[in-house]
Design an enzyme around this catalytic site. Sequence first.
Site, PDB file in Angstrom:
ATOM      1  N   ASP A 116     -18.599   9.399  89.080  1.00  0.00           N
ATOM      2  CA  ASP A 116     -19.406   9.811  89.404  1.00  0.00           C
ATOM      3  C   ASP A 116     -20.421  10.663  90.192  1.00  0.00           C
ATOM      4  O   ASP A 116     -19.551  11.496  91.246  1.00  0.00           O
ATOM      5  CB  ASP A 116     -20.883   8.994  89.621  1.00  0.00           C
ATOM      6  N   GLU A 117     -21.190  11.560  89.481  1.00  0.00           N
ATOM      7  CA  GLU A 117     -21.775  12.693  90.210  1.00  0.00           C
ATOM      8  C   GLU A 117     -20.955  13.814  90.525  1.00  0.00           C
ATOM      9  O   GLU A 117     -20.965  14.610  91.837  1.00  0.00           O
ATOM     10  CB  GLU A 117     -22.093  12.434  91.254  1.00  0.00           C
TER      11      GLU A 117
HETATM   12  C1  NGO Z   1     -25.577   6.688  92.990  1.00  0.00           C
HETATM   13  C2  NGO Z   1     -25.014   7.684  93.955  1.00  0.00           C
HETATM   14  C3  NGO Z   1     -24.025   6.832  94.978  1.00  0.00           C
HETATM   15  C4  NGO Z   1     -25.439   6.889  95.942  1.00  0.00           C
HETATM   16  C5  NGO Z   1     -26.342   5.859  94.900  1.00  0.00           C
HETATM   17  C6  NGO Z   1     -27.752   5.312  95.829  1.00  0.00           C
HETATM   18  C7  NGO Z   1     -23.697   6.615  91.715  1.00  0.00           C
HETATM   19  C8  NGO Z   1     -23.048   6.015  90.884  1.00  0.00           C
HETATM   20  N1  NGO Z   1     -23.527   7.047  92.746  1.00  0.00           N
HETATM   21  O1  NGO Z   1     -24.893   6.013  92.365  1.00  0.00           O
HETATM   22  O2  NGO Z   1     -23.016   7.819  95.338  1.00  0.00           O
HETATM   23  O3  NGO Z   1     -25.182   5.954  96.909  1.00  0.00           O
HETATM   24  O4  NGO Z   1     -26.606   6.263  93.890  1.00  0.00           O
HETATM   25  O5  NGO Z   1     -28.675   4.460  96.055  1.00  0.00           O
END
Ligand code: NGO
Length: 503
Positions: free
Chosen positions: A314-315
């Site tokens: 993710d991200e």
């Molecule tokens: C996102 C992020 C996380 C954060 C979270 C907080 C995902 C999959 N990546 O969810 O790193 O902690 O939000 O709500």
Amino acid sequence: MPASESTPVPALKSLIPLPVLVDETGKIFSLSTAAKIYVETGTTGLLALGNYLADAIYGSTGSLLHVLTTTEPPQPGNLYLTTSGSDPGLGEEGYSLTITTDHVTLCAPQPAGLFRGIQTIRQLLPASIENQAPQPGPWAIATGTIRDYPRFAWRGAMLDVARHFFKLQDVKRFIDLLAYYKLNCLHLHLSDDQGWRIMIQSWPNLAKKGGSTAVGGGSGGYYTQEDYADIIAYAKTRYITVVPEIDMPGHTHSALVSYAELNCDGVAPALYTGIDVGFSSLCIEKEVTYRFIDDMIRELAALTPGPYIHIGGDEALATPITEYKAFVERVQAIVQSHGKQMIGWEEIAQIDLLDTSLAQHWSSDLARQAVAQGARLIMSPASRSYMDMKYDPSTVLGSCWAGYVSVQDAYLWDPALELQGVVEDDIIGVEAPLWTETIQTIQDIEFMAFPRLLGYAEIGWSPIAGRHWLEYKTRLGAHGPRLAGLGVNFYRSPEIEWETEEK
Ligand code: NGO
């Protein structure tokens, strides 16, 4: 006064999650301290299940029920756990429960089904059974029959042990509470920018250095491989599968801190204790990166009996998309080479997925691309299932980037109606993540998870046709004394009329 006269006897329809079929016959079975728990001879695991039930009610009945094996037909006053004569159509986790004035018979094709059915028996005893203080019996259970099995194979919760670290006893407590509501997966988010939480013997600095702090600068911590094995063994006795996640290529600052060679410039940065996301990346072009991943996944796979390794994904905002794709494809092959199936957050849908891989939906439409390739989804929409979202503006813990998630919001949605074009068969199940940027203690965990987690448990288990908010709301209110008895620091949401918690 006997408990049956002083305490309300829960109706068969007071269960959470609601069973598939319930038929009440309007009488009472009385469980006395002389009762015995009989399990059939010859099936492994049944004695352990009997003992689990005996232990669960010991504190309140004040008497440890004897657990014995038998081949005889049921005798009055006793409880029976059996797999013989069960209906194979109930599947891996299904069970049937027959309660007459004479005895209670729990029957399931598999031990996992008996374990789920034992939770039903616990919930059918008066709520004060959870108080852990000896009270006079006999204990009453309403008579009738239940036939029950889950809608989805995957009913999970995720705990982020990276932003803040949680000790073994906290994780075990969380496992026990998941089990009480028939969840069967615990996803552990074991690494992130702020902390690396599992010892990898071939790269020990990950845990030693990368695990040495947490959000806000606390002292962090990590699980030794023995600790991790202990969590898995404990979860196994609750028929819960542990899914380990090592997040990559982003969310990897704690690894980059631990080994200078993992950085493209060969320089290890300082530890990070803030809560920003999207700034770190493994060095995609260096071969050492893949040696590291191969070693780490090999060790993790050897320690993990469950079929899955979650690789995050993710991200990855600091990784160019073409590099991201090449990276995740290589990692998918590594996971497969160690005999496991890969799971990743929905961003992994941008690569060529194996149809054994799973994508975890959280906030975009990307998961649909995974389905188009034949991969299945775990449904964790942030605006519904993120337990780190505040309930409302007055909630002190948590955040609200995905909105507020009231108890009603958490209950009133369906995994098969979330994404256009994604249908029931595309979905393996539902999971509620608890990210811990603001969560520091087990009391915090409980406050954010409960009572929303009961709603997720029902969404994952019960047929959609039987789910109605107004009815659920009343049923949930009746679980207040039960949660209180279990010592859960749950949010007494004003949306619910909680039944009194007098002991
Ligand atoms: C996102 C992020 C996380 C954060 C979270 C907080 C995902 C999959 N990546 O969810 O790193 O902690 O939000 O709500």
